[in-house]
Design a protein around this motif. Structure first.
Motif, PDB file in Angstrom:
ATOM      1  N   ILE A 130      53.426  34.103  44.603  1.00 49.79           N
ATOM      2  CA  ILE A 130      52.943  34.386  43.259  1.00 49.79           C
ATOM      3  C   ILE A 130      51.872  35.465  43.339  1.00 49.79           C
ATOM      4  O   ILE A 130      51.256  35.676  44.401  1.00 49.79           O
ATOM      5  N   MET A 131      51.656  36.150  42.231  1.00 46.69           N
ATOM      6  CA  MET A 131      50.623  37.182  42.164  1.00 46.69           C
ATOM      7  C   MET A 131      49.621  36.789  41.075  1.00 46.69           C
ATOM      8  O   MET A 131      49.998  36.556  39.931  1.00 46.69           O
ATOM      9  N   MET A 132      48.355  36.703  41.467  1.00 43.12           N
ATOM     10  CA  MET A 132      47.287  36.418  40.517  1.00 43.12           C
ATOM     11  C   MET A 132      46.585  37.738  40.213  1.00 43.12           C
ATOM     12  O   MET A 132      46.121  38.429  41.133  1.00 43.12           O
ATOM     13  N   GLN A 133      46.509  38.111  38.918  1.00 48.27           N
ATOM     14  CA  GLN A 133      45.907  39.389  38.527  1.00 48.27           C
ATOM     15  C   GLN A 133      44.704  39.159  37.606  1.00 48.27           C
ATOM     16  O   GLN A 133      44.752  38.290  36.727  1.00 48.27           O
ATOM     17  N   LEU A 134      43.653  39.944  37.828  1.00 47.22           N
ATOM     18  CA  LEU A 134      42.443  39.875  37.012  1.00 47.22           C
ATOM     19  C   LEU A 134      41.852  41.268  36.862  1.00 47.22           C
ATOM     20  O   LEU A 134      42.035  42.127  37.745  1.00 47.22           O
ATOM     21  N   PRO A 135      41.106  41.517  35.799  1.00 49.39           N
ATOM     22  CA  PRO A 135      40.362  42.775  35.703  1.00 49.39           C
ATOM     23  C   PRO A 135      39.218  42.794  36.715  1.00 49.39           C
ATOM     24  O   PRO A 135      38.648  41.745  37.049  1.00 49.39           O
ATOM     25  N   VAL A 136      38.886  43.973  37.185  1.00 49.99           N
ATOM     26  CA  VAL A 136      37.832  44.076  38.200  1.00 49.99           C
ATOM     27  C   VAL A 136      36.495  43.601  37.648  1.00 49.99           C
ATOM     28  O   VAL A 136      35.664  43.026  38.378  1.00 49.99           O
ATOM     29  N   ASP A 137      36.247  43.825  36.361  1.00 51.50           N
ATOM     30  CA  ASP A 137      34.963  43.438  35.796  1.00 51.50           C
ATOM     31  C   ASP A 137      34.934  41.971  35.341  1.00 51.50           C
ATOM     32  O   ASP A 137      34.115  41.596  34.497  1.00 51.50           O
ATOM     33  N   THR A 138      35.809  41.146  35.881  1.00 49.22           N
ATOM     34  CA  THR A 138      35.797  39.729  35.530  1.00 49.22           C
ATOM     35  C   THR A 138      34.462  39.098  35.876  1.00 49.22           C
ATOM     36  O   THR A 138      33.780  39.521  36.826  1.00 49.22           O
ATOM     37  N   GLU A 139      34.110  38.064  35.114  1.00 49.57           N
ATOM     38  CA  GLU A 139      32.830  37.396  35.348  1.00 49.57           C
ATOM     39  C   GLU A 139      32.869  36.476  36.569  1.00 49.57           C
ATOM     40  O   GLU A 139      31.819  36.028  37.039  1.00 49.57           O
ATOM     41  N   TYR A 140      34.066  36.208  37.091  1.00 52.62           N
ATOM     42  CA  TYR A 140      34.175  35.327  38.256  1.00 52.62           C
ATOM     43  C   TYR A 140      33.895  36.118  39.529  1.00 52.62           C
ATOM     44  O   TYR A 140      34.243  37.291  39.647  1.00 52.62           O
ATOM     45  N   ASN A 141      33.272  35.463  40.478  1.00 49.04           N
ATOM     46  CA  ASN A 141      33.111  36.081  41.793  1.00 49.04           C
ATOM     47  C   ASN A 141      33.801  35.293  42.904  1.00 49.04           C
ATOM     48  O   ASN A 141      33.720  35.660  44.076  1.00 49.04           O
ATOM     49  N   GLU A 146      46.191  51.135  40.462  1.00 45.62           N
ATOM     50  CA  GLU A 146      46.014  52.575  40.608  1.00 45.62           C
ATOM     51  C   GLU A 146      44.807  53.087  39.834  1.00 45.62           C
ATOM     52  O   GLU A 146      44.103  54.007  40.289  1.00 45.62           O
ATOM     53  N   ASP A 147      44.548  52.532  38.669  1.00 50.99           N
ATOM     54  CA  ASP A 147      43.407  53.015  37.881  1.00 50.99           C
ATOM     55  C   ASP A 147      42.100  52.350  38.269  1.00 50.99           C
ATOM     56  O   ASP A 147      41.042  52.652  37.704  1.00 50.99           O
ATOM     57  N   GLY A 148      42.159  51.392  39.224  1.00 50.32           N
ATOM     58  CA  GLY A 148      40.942  50.740  39.695  1.00 50.32           C
ATOM     59  C   GLY A 148      40.330  49.753  38.737  1.00 50.32           C
ATOM     60  O   GLY A 148      39.213  49.284  38.954  1.00 50.32           O
ATOM     61  N   LYS A 149      41.030  49.402  37.660  1.00 49.33           N
ATOM     62  CA  LYS A 149      40.474  48.493  36.660  1.00 49.33           C
ATOM     63  C   LYS A 149      40.943  47.041  36.823  1.00 49.33           C
ATOM     64  O   LYS A 149      40.429  46.157  36.152  1.00 49.33           O
ATOM     65  N   ALA A 150      41.910  46.812  37.678  1.00 50.99           N
ATOM     66  CA  ALA A 150      42.433  45.459  37.883  1.00 50.99           C
ATOM     67  C   ALA A 150      42.795  45.287  39.355  1.00 50.99           C
ATOM     68  O   ALA A 150      42.870  46.264  40.122  1.00 50.99           O
ATOM     69  N   PHE A 151      42.987  44.059  39.733  1.00 56.62           N
ATOM     70  CA  PHE A 151      43.379  43.764  41.107  1.00 56.62           C
ATOM     71  C   PHE A 151      44.338  42.577  41.099  1.00 56.62           C
ATOM     72  O   PHE A 151      44.432  41.826  40.111  1.00 56.62           O
TER      73      PHE A 151
END
Length: 411
Positions: free
Chosen positions: A267-278, A169-174
């Motif tokens: 399963i659910m994999m969660q990461l911050p949007v600004d993660t260094e991985y693409n 909801e806050d757009g900071k994670a997915f």
């Protein structure tokens, strides 16, 4: 006469013991057929013991010598086959010694009975019957001990399906949902010894021009030294070794999958949007054992960690620990799928190693005797025995790769 009776009665007792156990509890049809053959042979040797008494003492039946001869021959054949079985697969010295003595005694008894001038009516028919019965016994023994361990194996299928990434909801994670499914199309069930699913985060850059061949070689060498990852070679993509993001079991150890059954989990994999991985890559593995080749004595319980040390940790796992590979150790008692091997072999225990580190995660299973040699990792021969004798199957799904450009572009 006393020696012959001792050989026949001892053979009767042993064949009855093995035969009843196999007939009642063996997990395969050939195993139960072996039990029926052993019971029939035990009955034959018991009747032959009575015939020996009559042939030497009573003289009430004209054909008692022939019955004794046939019974001693059956004892010789079965004792010899069981001697070969104990020498090939047994651990305990008492059974080869016992069946060796019975085989020698039966051979001596056969010659002794024959020398008493036994009358054999229609000798050609009797010889043919003995040859046929011997061929059936040898064929069953060969089928059970030679063909079955190398028959075509059954393998369930594990599949991975990654869903659409969803922003918080806050757009900071997915979060990315991943469905894992195991389907057993075989006609046998499987014990679940261990499962794991892990996610690798990857950094992939694009080169504005074709890369040099020497750079390809450098990529190949770099990824060849990593564990559990594919080796990407690209003229434009510049890959860095993946890093473990998340790892977890997806099915409880000790459960089982029945024939024509399936199991699905998410399963659910969660990461911050600004993660260094693409990019992210999903892997799933499962270590299984066939239910017709092994009996797992529950529970398959957690016993130790590699970083805590202790007697439950073999030396090769301690060496992996020193190299940065952590392990959780599970153990349970296992039983053979037939009464013969269950009694002539020392108790076995299954040990499952759930291993993880920066490289990813994996599951490895072994079966060893209590107090066996744990100094080195299982050899190729030991691993082949796990497949042929115990029906071990290792399944792998992945990598299923997803780019994160659509999510990262929404920052």
């Amino acid at each position: 006469m006393a020696v012959i009776l001792l050989v026949l009665l001892a053979t009767t007792v042993l064949l009855s013991w093995f035969g009843l156990g196999n007939f009642a509890h063996a997990l395969t049809f050939p195993g139960r057929l072996t039990g029926a053959v052993l019971i029939a042979a035990a009955f034959t040797t018991l009747v032959a013991a009575g015939a020996v008494l009559d042939h030497w003492v009573g003289h009430n039946f004209q054909q008692s010598g022939l019955v004794a001869l046939i019974g001693v021959f059956v004892a010789l054949l079965i004792d010899a086959l069981l001697l070969l079985r104990t020498l090939r697969t047994g651990d305990l010295a008492v059974f080869p010694a016992l069946f060796g003595a019975l085989t020698a005694g039966a051979a001596w008894s056969l010659v002794t009975v024959w020398r008493t001038s036994v009358t054999v009516p229609a000798p050609k028919r009797v010889a043919a019957a003995l040859v046929v019965s011997s061929a059936v016994a040898v064929a069953n023994f060969g089928y059970q001990n030679l063909y079955l361990p190398y028959r075509r194996e059954a393998r369930p299928v594990v599949t991975l399906a990654a869903g659409k990434a969803v922003l918080s909801e806050d757009g900071k994670a997915f979060a990315v949902p991943v469905d894992i499914t195991i389907q057993n199309h075989a006609d046998v069930g499987f014990y679940v010894l261990g499962t794991e699913v892990h996610v690798m985060g990857e950094r992939v850059e694009l080169s504005p021009r074709d890369r040099l061949r020497q750079q390809w070689r450098s990529d190949a060498q770099q990824f060849a030294q990593s564990s559990g990852e594919m080796n990407p070679l690209s003229r434009r993509e510049i890959h860095q070794p993946g890093e473990l993001v998340e790892a977890k079991p997806w099915m409880l150890p000790g459960n089982w999958v029945e024939p024509s059954d399936s199991f699905t989990t998410r399963i659910m994999m969660q990461l911050p949007v600004d993660t260094e991985y693409n990019e992210v890559a999903f892997y799933a593995t499962a270590s299984l054992a066939r239910k017709d080749q092994i009996v797992l004595d529950p529970p398959l319980k957690f016993v130790a960690t590699s970083w805590s040390g202790g007697k439950d940790i073999p030396e090769w796992v301690k060496k992996q620990q020193a190299a940065g590979f952590d392990s959780l150790v599970y153990r349970a008692r296992v039983h053979e799928n037939n009464s013969i091997d269950e009694n002539i072999r020392e108790p076995r225990f299954i040990t499952v190693y759930w291993t993880f580190g920066t490289h990813g995660a994996s599951v490895q299973s072994t079966i060893t005797r209590e107090g066996g040699d744990n100094s080195s990792e299982p050899s190729g021969e030991a691993l082949r025995e796990l497949v042929s004798r115990y029906g071990f199957v290792d399944l792998l799904a992945g990598p299923v790769e997803r780019t994160l450009w659509d999510i990262k572009s929404r920052r």
